[in-house]
Design a protein around this motif. Structure first.
Motif, mmCIF file in Angstrom:
data_model
loop_
_atom_site.group_PDB
_atom_site.id
_atom_site.type_symbol
_atom_site.label_atom_id
_atom_site.label_comp_id
_atom_site.label_asym_id
_atom_site.label_seq_id
_atom_site.Cartn_x
_atom_site.Cartn_y
_atom_site.Cartn_z
ATOM 1 N N SER A 85 0.826 -1.200 0.000
ATOM 2 C CA SER A 85 0.000 0.000 0.000
ATOM 3 C C SER A 85 0.866 1.257 0.000
ATOM 4 O O SER A 85 0.556 2.248 -0.658
ATOM 5 C CB SER A 85 -0.917 0.005 1.229
ATOM 6 O OG SER A 85 -0.162 -0.035 2.418
ATOM 7 N N GLU B 244 1.296 4.150 -2.887
ATOM 8 C CA GLU B 244 1.121 5.568 -2.547
ATOM 9 C C GLU B 244 2.257 6.413 -3.102
ATOM 10 O O GLU B 244 2.062 7.553 -3.517
ATOM 11 C CB GLU B 244 1.067 5.702 -1.021
ATOM 12 C CG GLU B 244 0.965 7.125 -0.511
ATOM 13 C CD GLU B 244 1.029 7.187 0.993
ATOM 14 O OE1 GLU B 244 1.521 8.194 1.534
ATOM 15 O OE2 GLU B 244 0.601 6.210 1.639
ATOM 16 N N HIS C 96 0.096 -3.050 7.804
ATOM 17 C CA HIS C 96 -1.294 -2.921 8.264
ATOM 18 C C HIS C 96 -2.068 -4.173 7.855
ATOM 19 O O HIS C 96 -2.157 -4.499 6.681
ATOM 20 C CB HIS C 96 -1.941 -1.676 7.653
ATOM 21 C CG HIS C 96 -3.161 -1.237 8.406
ATOM 22 N ND1 HIS C 96 -3.701 0.019 8.266
ATOM 23 C CD2 HIS C 96 -3.939 -1.881 9.311
ATOM 24 C CE1 HIS C 96 -4.778 0.119 9.046
ATOM 25 N NE2 HIS C 96 -4.931 -1.024 9.682
ATOM 26 N N GLY D 122 -9.656 3.355 0.598
ATOM 27 C CA GLY D 122 -8.218 3.581 0.515
ATOM 28 C C GLY D 122 -7.504 2.247 0.518
ATOM 29 O O GLY D 122 -7.939 1.309 1.160
ATOM 30 N N GLN E 43 -5.268 0.622 2.048
ATOM 31 C CA GLN E 43 -4.391 0.687 3.206
ATOM 32 C C GLN E 43 -3.968 -0.653 3.777
ATOM 33 O O GLN E 43 -3.038 -0.713 4.548
ATOM 34 C CB GLN E 43 -5.034 1.529 4.315
ATOM 35 C CG GLN E 43 -6.155 0.828 5.080
ATOM 36 C CD GLN E 43 -7.487 0.997 4.405
ATOM 37 O OE1 GLN E 43 -7.566 1.090 3.194
ATOM 38 N NE2 GLN E 43 -8.540 1.032 5.184
#
Length: 230
Positions: free
Chosen positions: A18, A22, A48, A108, A110
């Protein structure tokens, strides 16, 4: 057993996809701040993980294992979220409820990994808004009724990276059902009995067997139980 699950999740996510996503510029096909700066950010970033399934400290085997995995992940520095019932809550761990109309899963890309354990199992592909390209999916699946349904096998091969059986027998069932051995692992259903304290809470410190010596104050062979689980 909890440590086994944590280490396998760590191996599944060697870098945080992730965060790489980004920092990547799709137009120039390059990293926005250069490769070195991106790698430095990856090394400092926390992985995460979303644990999907009810997690209850004093629940059944699967739900209790989920809770202890969450607790262990958090104590080892991972960012963790739980999708499902979560008791007791752990500070710093987000909790979301699917299809309840409140606390929806955030959007998102994430999550770096999704660990699922529930019954019936959720074998569908995680939504792209929470698990984008590079996100890994593991499923803890205990099946003791012969071969897996063919439709389950198709879904697992399509939408899960790994499947973990809670026993050697469960792992063998997965392999015999058509899942490649390279995608099957064994994670025993062990729990920290001292942390569970289930009998102290439910029975005020008494033994779980109503006819046992602790309740009668004397030796008793009224209840002799042999429990075998492969």
């Amino acid at each position: 057993a909890t440590s086994e699950a944590v280490e396998m999740l760590r191996l599944m996510v060697p870098a945080t996809p992730s965060l790489l996503f980004e920092h990547f510029d799709e137009k120039s096909l390059n990293f926005k701040k250069g490769l070195k700066a991106t790698l430095d950010a990856v090394n400092k970033a926390k992985v995460h993980i979303l644990v999907s399934g009810n997690a209850k400290r004093n629940g059944g085997a699967a739900t209790a294992q989920n809770w202890h995995i969450v607790h262990s992940l958090k104590s080892r520095g991972f960012e963790v979220s739980v999708e499902g019932e979560f008791e007791p809550r752990i500070e710093g761990v987000a909790n979301y409820h699917r299809n309840f109309g409140t606390d929806p899963l955030p959007t998102g890309f994430q999550y770096d990994a999704v660990l699922r354990q529930s019954w019936p199992p959720d074998l569908s592909a995680p939504p792209l808004q929470t698990c984008y390209t590079g996100c890994r999916v593991a499923q803890i699946l205990a099946f003791e009724y012969g071969a897996l349904p063919e439709e389950w096998v198709k879904q697992i091969l399509k939408d899960s990276d790994e499947v973990w059986g809670p026993s050697m027998y469960s792992a063998r069932v997965l392999i015999d059902s058509g899942i490649p051995p390279s995608r099957v692992r064994t994670v025993s259903r062990g729990l920290d009995c001292e942390e569970l304290d289930i009998w102290e809470q439910r029975l005020g410190g008494a033994s779980p067997l109503p006819g046992s010596a602790e309740l009668k104050g004397e030796e008793s062979k009224e209840n002799e139980v042999l429990f075998v689980f492969s």
